[in-house]
Design an enzyme around this catalytic site. Structure first.
Site, mmCIF file in Angstrom:
data_model
loop_
_atom_site.group_PDB
_atom_site.id
_atom_site.type_symbol
_atom_site.label_atom_id
_atom_site.label_comp_id
_atom_site.label_asym_id
_atom_site.label_seq_id
_atom_site.Cartn_x
_atom_site.Cartn_y
_atom_site.Cartn_z
ATOM 1 N N ARG A 59 10.235 27.552 8.133
ATOM 2 C CA ARG A 59 10.494 26.111 8.090
ATOM 3 C C ARG A 59 9.147 25.396 8.029
ATOM 4 N NH1 ARG A 59 7.559 25.225 11.811
ATOM 5 N NH2 ARG A 59 8.050 23.041 11.494
ATOM 6 N N GLY A 60 9.217 24.072 7.827
ATOM 7 C CA GLY A 60 7.976 23.334 7.610
ATOM 8 C C GLY A 60 7.746 23.235 6.109
ATOM 9 N N ALA A 61 7.489 22.018 5.640
ATOM 10 C CA ALA A 61 7.489 21.775 4.190
ATOM 11 C C ALA A 61 6.566 22.707 3.386
ATOM 12 C CB ALA A 61 7.161 20.309 3.932
ATOM 13 N N ARG A 102 17.603 23.689 1.385
ATOM 14 C CA ARG A 102 17.350 22.526 2.256
ATOM 15 C C ARG A 102 17.003 21.328 1.359
ATOM 16 N NH1 ARG A 102 13.896 23.304 7.551
ATOM 17 N NH2 ARG A 102 15.150 21.506 8.136
ATOM 18 N N GLN A 209 10.875 22.634 18.016
ATOM 19 C CA GLN A 209 9.711 23.191 17.304
ATOM 20 C C GLN A 209 8.417 22.926 18.070
ATOM 21 O OE1 GLN A 209 12.179 21.459 15.830
ATOM 22 N NE2 GLN A 209 12.448 22.004 13.691
ATOM 23 N N ASP A 250 7.680 15.752 5.309
ATOM 24 C CA ASP A 250 8.525 16.590 4.453
ATOM 25 C C ASP A 250 8.655 16.004 3.059
ATOM 26 O OD1 ASP A 250 9.411 17.124 7.398
ATOM 27 O OD2 ASP A 250 9.914 18.893 6.201
ATOM 28 N N ASN A 260 10.038 12.665 7.841
ATOM 29 C CA ASN A 260 9.526 13.739 8.698
ATOM 30 C C ASN A 260 10.573 14.008 9.779
ATOM 31 O OD1 ASN A 260 7.341 15.592 9.300
ATOM 32 N ND2 ASN A 260 7.022 14.410 11.161
ATOM 33 N N LYS A 261 10.281 14.984 10.609
ATOM 34 C CA LYS A 261 11.217 15.413 11.647
ATOM 35 C C LYS A 261 11.784 14.237 12.436
ATOM 36 C CE LYS A 261 12.427 18.663 12.200
ATOM 37 N NZ LYS A 261 13.719 19.006 11.532
HETATM 38 O O1 MRU Z 1 13.089 21.102 10.006
HETATM 39 P P1 MRU Z 1 11.685 21.626 9.905
HETATM 40 O O2 MRU Z 1 11.226 22.335 11.127
HETATM 41 O O3 MRU Z 1 11.468 22.377 8.623
HETATM 42 O O4 MRU Z 1 10.849 20.293 9.785
HETATM 43 C C1 MRU Z 1 9.473 20.330 9.596
HETATM 44 C C2 MRU Z 1 8.888 19.034 9.963
HETATM 45 O O5 MRU Z 1 9.487 18.006 9.885
HETATM 46 C C3 MRU Z 1 7.521 19.074 10.452
HETATM 47 O O6 MRU Z 1 7.377 18.125 11.430
HETATM 48 C C4 MRU Z 1 6.477 18.812 9.460
HETATM 49 O O7 MRU Z 1 5.952 17.590 9.646
HETATM 50 C C5 MRU Z 1 6.677 18.902 8.068
HETATM 51 S S1 MRU Z 1 5.915 20.331 7.549
HETATM 52 C C6 MRU Z 1 4.276 20.397 8.071
#
Ligand code: MRU
Length: 364
Positions: A59-61, A102, A209, A250, A260-261
């Site tokens: 996970r993570g962009a 996703r 996370q 993201d 973002n998250k």
């Molecule tokens: O749902 P996730 O864990 O894939 O989300 C990732 C995020 O939102 C992170 O906070 C991040 O900012 C993006 S990737 C570095």
């Protein structure tokens, strides 16, 4: 440590890469079971890679973007096509499956498109040559990611004052990328540059996370930090006990609005209210010029059980419903600057992001 030629510091990567290619398989650190268990999973089909992205093994962009690259490479290896055109057809099918894993992180689509473009090279005349070229491209995406993060780290570290307390949301570290990380990469770069930093780690409900992954990374690096519940950030900001906020992204729309998250928007508004700088750190591949504003970004809705259960245990009354948007959009007016590998972008973002995109990419 500074690399004179590149003009920015480069440091060795000590830990296992988040996603990599090994013996004809896609290897990933299983992020669902950290920090209790460190395990590498191996995937032999693009369908399995798509499932792993969906289940958040990875996970993570940026890590999702690199996984898409390797997913397409393994789709090429899987293919029984006997002509390059038939291989391209198989790859398009694989790209469609991976794209459904996703919806929010644009790096997924960026990785797939880059691989499809590579496959479209008219210079590819044999299937074997095309398969080798696609694997090279996936490896290149992964290698570029590390260099990109170290560049962002160097740019971002300049924004971090000495003795800074930083609020960080979600996980944007090595695990969210191939290595080093984006926003947490800035923390790492500042730390390695000798700055005294302390991180307040948002636990990041519902999948934690922050508490599970960011804390694990910071602990391994020996960086001072404390986990806080998501709702506590306002408390520290109002009392003047945090100097800046660092988050990843993201997807960044053309006007700077940033997905973002979930919880990032709340943090940005409270930082703004308290005159604390709020920085977004993301590679250029996270900027989506085809998406005009944050309202045009699709927000993933995940399962209700992620909210009603904690570590598999039901905490809410049986049968109660829950809302679980995985991301939110922070309007660009709350963002102090966006740190990319090409430099630090300040408002007006609609003008300055496009200007940076049009500028020649400097290696210095
Ligand atoms: O749902 P996730 O864990 O894939 O989300 C990732 C995020 O939102 C992170 O906070 C991040 O900012 C993006 S990737 C570095």
């Amino acid at each position: 440590m500074a690399d004179e030629k590149q003009g920015y510091p480069q440091y060795p990567i000590e830990e296992t890469l988040t996603v990599f290619w090994e013996d004809g398989k896609v290897a990933m650190i299983d992020q669902r079971i950290l920090p209790e268990t460190f395990q590498i999973n191996y995937y032999e089909t693009y369908e399995a890679v798509a499932d792993a992205i969906k289940a958040m093994v990875v996970r993570g962009a940026p890590a999702i973007g690199a996984s898409a690259g390797f997913g397409m490479a393994i789709a090429a290896q899987q293919s029984t096509a006997t002509t390059v055109d038939d291989l391209r057809t198989d790859l398009k099918r694989a790209g469609d499956v991976l794209a459904k894993s996703r919806p929010t992180a644009v790096n997924l689509f960026w990785g797939i498109e880059r691989m499809l473009k590579t496959a479209d090279d008219p210079g590819l005349t044999t299937v074997e040559q095309a398969k080798a070229r696609l694997l090279d491209e996936a490896q290149q995406i992964a290698e570029e990611d590390i260099a990109t993060n170290q560049r962002m780290g160097a740019f971002g570290a300049e924004l971090v004052p000495e003795n800074a307390t930083i609020i960080h949301h979600c996980n944007t570290g090595s695990l969210a990328a191939v290595a080093w990380g984006t926003a947490l990469g800035v923390v790492r770069s500042a730390f390695f540059a000798g700055k005294n930093v302390r991180v307040l780690v948002d636990e990041t409900r519902p999948r934690l996370q922050g508490a599970r992954l960011t804390s694990w990374e910071l602990k391994n690096l020996g960086i001072d930090h404390a986990i806080i519940v998501d709702g506590a950030s306002g408390h520290y900001l109002r009392r003047g006990e945090a100097d800046l906020c660092l988050v990843g992204a993201d997807r960044i729309a053309a006007n700077g609005d940033t997905a973002n998250k979930i919880g990032t928007y709340n943090l940005a508004v409270v930082a703004h209210e308290n005159n604390v700088p709020f920085y977004v750190v993301a590679p250029f591949s996270t900027i989506d010029f085809r998406t005009p504003t944050g309202d045009d970004i699709e927000i993933e809705e995940r399962s209700q059980e992620e909210v009603t259960r904690v570590a598999g245990h039901q905490i809410a009354p049986e049968g109660v419903s829950a809302g679980n948007p995985a991301f939110d959009v922070t309007p660009h007016r709350y963002i102090t600057a966006i740190v990319t590998e090409r430099g630090v972008v300040r408002p007006p973002f609609d003008v300055n992001l496009r200007a940076l995109a049009a500028a020649p990419v400097s290696e210095a």
